[in-house]
Scaffold this motif. Sequence first.
Motif, PDB file in Angstrom:
ATOM      1  N   LEU A  55     -23.392 -28.826 -15.684  1.00  0.00           N
ATOM      2  CA  LEU A  55     -24.183 -29.300 -14.545  1.00  0.00           C
ATOM      3  C   LEU A  55     -23.435 -30.389 -13.798  1.00  0.00           C
ATOM      4  O   LEU A  55     -23.361 -30.394 -12.576  1.00  0.00           O
ATOM      5  CB  LEU A  55     -25.521 -29.869 -15.031  1.00  0.00           C
ATOM      6  CG  LEU A  55     -26.669 -28.872 -15.081  1.00  0.00           C
ATOM      7  CD1 LEU A  55     -27.890 -29.538 -15.688  1.00  0.00           C
ATOM      8  CD2 LEU A  55     -26.982 -28.370 -13.677  1.00  0.00           C
ATOM      9  N   LYS A  67     -26.865 -27.891 -25.445  1.00  0.00           N
ATOM     10  CA  LYS A  67     -27.287 -29.006 -24.603  1.00  0.00           C
ATOM     11  C   LYS A  67     -26.081 -29.660 -23.936  1.00  0.00           C
ATOM     12  O   LYS A  67     -26.047 -29.877 -22.739  1.00  0.00           O
ATOM     13  CB  LYS A  67     -28.020 -30.024 -25.476  1.00  0.00           C
ATOM     14  CG  LYS A  67     -28.648 -31.172 -24.718  1.00  0.00           C
ATOM     15  CD  LYS A  67     -29.501 -31.969 -25.688  1.00  0.00           C
ATOM     16  CE  LYS A  67     -29.676 -33.397 -25.221  1.00  0.00           C
ATOM     17  NZ  LYS A  67     -30.338 -34.180 -26.265  1.00  0.00           N
ATOM     18  N   LEU A 111     -25.269 -29.763 -19.915  1.00  0.00           N
ATOM     19  CA  LEU A 111     -25.138 -30.988 -19.126  1.00  0.00           C
ATOM     20  C   LEU A 111     -23.757 -31.112 -18.486  1.00  0.00           C
ATOM     21  O   LEU A 111     -23.643 -31.465 -17.324  1.00  0.00           O
ATOM     22  CB  LEU A 111     -25.415 -32.207 -20.002  1.00  0.00           C
ATOM     23  CG  LEU A 111     -26.901 -32.521 -20.161  1.00  0.00           C
ATOM     24  CD1 LEU A 111     -27.093 -33.652 -21.153  1.00  0.00           C
ATOM     25  CD2 LEU A 111     -27.508 -32.884 -18.804  1.00  0.00           C
ATOM     26  N   LEU A 118     -34.785 -31.439 -20.868  1.00  0.00           N
ATOM     27  CA  LEU A 118     -33.448 -31.123 -20.359  1.00  0.00           C
ATOM     28  C   LEU A 118     -33.548 -30.476 -18.979  1.00  0.00           C
ATOM     29  O   LEU A 118     -32.797 -30.798 -18.062  1.00  0.00           O
ATOM     30  CB  LEU A 118     -32.758 -30.168 -21.351  1.00  0.00           C
ATOM     31  CG  LEU A 118     -31.304 -29.851 -21.035  1.00  0.00           C
ATOM     32  CD1 LEU A 118     -30.470 -31.124 -21.062  1.00  0.00           C
ATOM     33  CD2 LEU A 118     -30.764 -28.864 -22.081  1.00  0.00           C
ATOM     34  N   ILE A 123     -22.542 -30.105  -9.924  1.00  0.00           N
ATOM     35  CA  ILE A 123     -23.168 -30.893  -8.872  1.00  0.00           C
ATOM     36  C   ILE A 123     -22.768 -32.352  -8.898  1.00  0.00           C
ATOM     37  O   ILE A 123     -22.380 -32.931  -7.900  1.00  0.00           O
ATOM     38  CB  ILE A 123     -24.714 -30.871  -8.976  1.00  0.00           C
ATOM     39  CG1 ILE A 123     -25.186 -29.536  -9.546  1.00  0.00           C
ATOM     40  CG2 ILE A 123     -25.337 -31.183  -7.646  1.00  0.00           C
ATOM     41  CD1 ILE A 123     -26.606 -29.605 -10.040  1.00  0.00           C
ATOM     42  N   ILE A 166     -31.273 -33.980 -11.329  1.00  0.00           N
ATOM     43  CA  ILE A 166     -29.885 -34.099 -10.867  1.00  0.00           C
ATOM     44  C   ILE A 166     -29.678 -33.191  -9.667  1.00  0.00           C
ATOM     45  O   ILE A 166     -29.078 -33.572  -8.661  1.00  0.00           O
ATOM     46  CB  ILE A 166     -28.906 -33.742 -12.007  1.00  0.00           C
ATOM     47  CG1 ILE A 166     -28.969 -34.813 -13.084  1.00  0.00           C
ATOM     48  CG2 ILE A 166     -27.477 -33.626 -11.474  1.00  0.00           C
ATOM     49  CD1 ILE A 166     -28.188 -34.487 -14.342  1.00  0.00           C
ATOM     50  N   PHE A 167     -30.258 -32.005  -9.784  1.00  0.00           N
ATOM     51  CA  PHE A 167     -30.099 -31.029  -8.694  1.00  0.00           C
ATOM     52  C   PHE A 167     -30.700 -31.575  -7.397  1.00  0.00           C
ATOM     53  O   PHE A 167     -30.082 -31.515  -6.341  1.00  0.00           O
ATOM     54  CB  PHE A 167     -30.773 -29.719  -9.101  1.00  0.00           C
ATOM     55  CG  PHE A 167     -30.604 -28.634  -8.080  1.00  0.00           C
ATOM     56  CD1 PHE A 167     -29.375 -28.003  -7.919  1.00  0.00           C
ATOM     57  CD2 PHE A 167     -31.660 -28.251  -7.269  1.00  0.00           C
ATOM     58  CE1 PHE A 167     -29.217 -27.018  -6.982  1.00  0.00           C
ATOM     59  CE2 PHE A 167     -31.501 -27.264  -6.320  1.00  0.00           C
ATOM     60  CZ  PHE A 167     -30.278 -26.639  -6.167  1.00  0.00           C
ATOM     61  N   LEU A 202     -34.403 -33.019 -16.423  1.00  0.00           N
ATOM     62  CA  LEU A 202     -33.195 -33.785 -16.113  1.00  0.00           C
ATOM     63  C   LEU A 202     -32.294 -32.998 -15.166  1.00  0.00           C
ATOM     64  O   LEU A 202     -31.842 -33.504 -14.138  1.00  0.00           O
ATOM     65  CB  LEU A 202     -32.450 -34.091 -17.424  1.00  0.00           C
ATOM     66  CG  LEU A 202     -31.130 -34.858 -17.251  1.00  0.00           C
ATOM     67  CD1 LEU A 202     -31.397 -36.264 -16.731  1.00  0.00           C
ATOM     68  CD2 LEU A 202     -30.384 -34.935 -18.586  1.00  0.00           C
ATOM     69  N   ALA A 203     -32.077 -31.748 -15.519  1.00  0.00           N
ATOM     70  CA  ALA A 203     -31.203 -30.905 -14.703  1.00  0.00           C
ATOM     71  C   ALA A 203     -31.768 -30.774 -13.292  1.00  0.00           C
ATOM     72  O   ALA A 203     -31.042 -30.889 -12.298  1.00  0.00           O
ATOM     73  CB  ALA A 203     -31.073 -29.524 -15.342  1.00  0.00           C
TER      74      ALA A 203
END
Lengths: 157, 406
Positions: free
Chosen positions: B15, B8, B12, A17, B19, A24-25, A20-21
């Motif tokens: 997030l 989770k 997400l 996770l 962004i 994306i960042f 993934l984060a």
Amino acid sequence: MTKEEEFKKYAKKVYHLMILAFSIFIIAGGATIYYMNDPNFSSFGNNQEALVVIPEEIDENLIENGIHVRTGLVDGVGLMAVVNNCTNCHSAKLVTQNKMSAERWNETIKWMQETQNLWDLGDNQQIIVNYLVTNYPVTEKGRRENLTNIEWYDLEN
Amino acid sequence: MKRRDFVKKTTLSSLATLIGAEIVYGSNLLEGYNLVVLQDPDPFKMFNKNKEMIVLNDKPWNIEAQAHLLDDKITPNSAMFIRNNGLIPEAIDAKKWTLTIDGESVVRQKTYTLEELKSKFEHHTYQLTLECGGNGRSEFNPPAKGNQWTVGAVHCATWTGVRLRDVLEDAGIKNNAVYIGYHSADQHLSGDPKKEPISRGAPMVKSLQDETLLAFKMNGKEIPLAHGYPLRLVAGGWPASVSGKWINRISIRNIIHDGTKMTGTAYRVPCEPVAPGEKVKDEDMCIIESMPVKSLITYPKSGAVLNDGTSLNIRGHAWAGELEVSKMEYSIDFGATWRECPIEKPANRLAWQHFSASIDFPKKGYYEVWAKATDTQGVAQPMLLPGWNPKGYLNNACHRIAIKVT
């Protein structure tokens, strides 16, 4: 599954996770830098009339230069309590225009509860009133103020 | 497990909120895909207002002029302040619009279509001064609650319609009639359909005046939506809240109308003068009727710099509620000396009047031009704030502009 195995499994999940984060960042960061240099995405060549650039305020709780962008309220302790309770029926502009003491804010809240369908604010009431008297304090104006913010211009005759 | 899934998911989605949406998908969107929630409507376009108008509040809409925008003798829509207590009604069908006259003191309840009003009763046109009761509220100390109007909540447009008197008499007025109360199509901010945002009115004597109209035209055209389309009650010289917008019912009352914003402290001032900040009981508050004498310098805009030796031409308007302005003066020395200047007669009763003057300054420096009107009863505008009142109404202190001679 033993406890360790279970823990490892979840640790892995968290790890994925985070990857993934982070991805994306990075992508978003790259896109932002690109966007700053080429806001029209002109090098992609498909920015014709069918496309429009939308305003940037997507994050509805964005704070810029100490101001909550969506409402114009000053950032401070209790900001979100004010946003969530005081900007549903009327604009935040009605709040920020007014400079009142705690006593008068409490009276105003009571009036809104009695006549305007405002709900019971519970513990938030004190937080809200503290926010208001701290960030929008009463200023002493006297019987008549000096003219301020004069924009000087040459008068053509 | 469940808790982790939840964590989770929320991670997400927040997030994405933080962004993703903006940068990755947001920049190139198909035309017509409108993020309504996030885009502020442009009030200047929506209401056809001058870009220099000041938005005090966007829910409900409250917008005021600046003094120099009010220079026209007949105020155009572009410079007319908007004062709303609720939400502007939508999807109005003028063909289906009706006005009902009812109440304890009506002889026979009647309902008219707009067409019937227009064809049955004689039309009249008057230029009428409408000033918000709270115009100038921003200057009160201690501050008063509400929209902080400065000087621009006043206008004087022409209104065309039928006399309220003619319509009330057609339905019949009982001898015990005291007041009329209007009802409108706007919506309460809370969305509660049982609540009226505002339902004010006027005593019979004001309701029966020649100039009190049920108007369907403003400045010769259909009334703009924000100003009351398709039917507005217009009662010049009184707080503009008496001039209800989007009118669909008028009640002839056998008591002083007790609708929303008629009672409590709304549009009321202490019956007896009070010290600044003093608490006043509801029963010691009296309804505002005629607005007080006042004036506005509309030319030049404050901040004019002129060369030594040139004279300055000023002009503006003055009004006095139910009365007329009989004298106009200006001062360039903070009231130490006053000079009289000409004031024109009004276009009709309850219309504002125009003044002008040519001013010579004795030497270079900073000046303020102060204007002072006096009504036919000898009452003049104060230079300081008038009597403090809890809701900040009736500030008719002299208007002034800053001038520099170089």
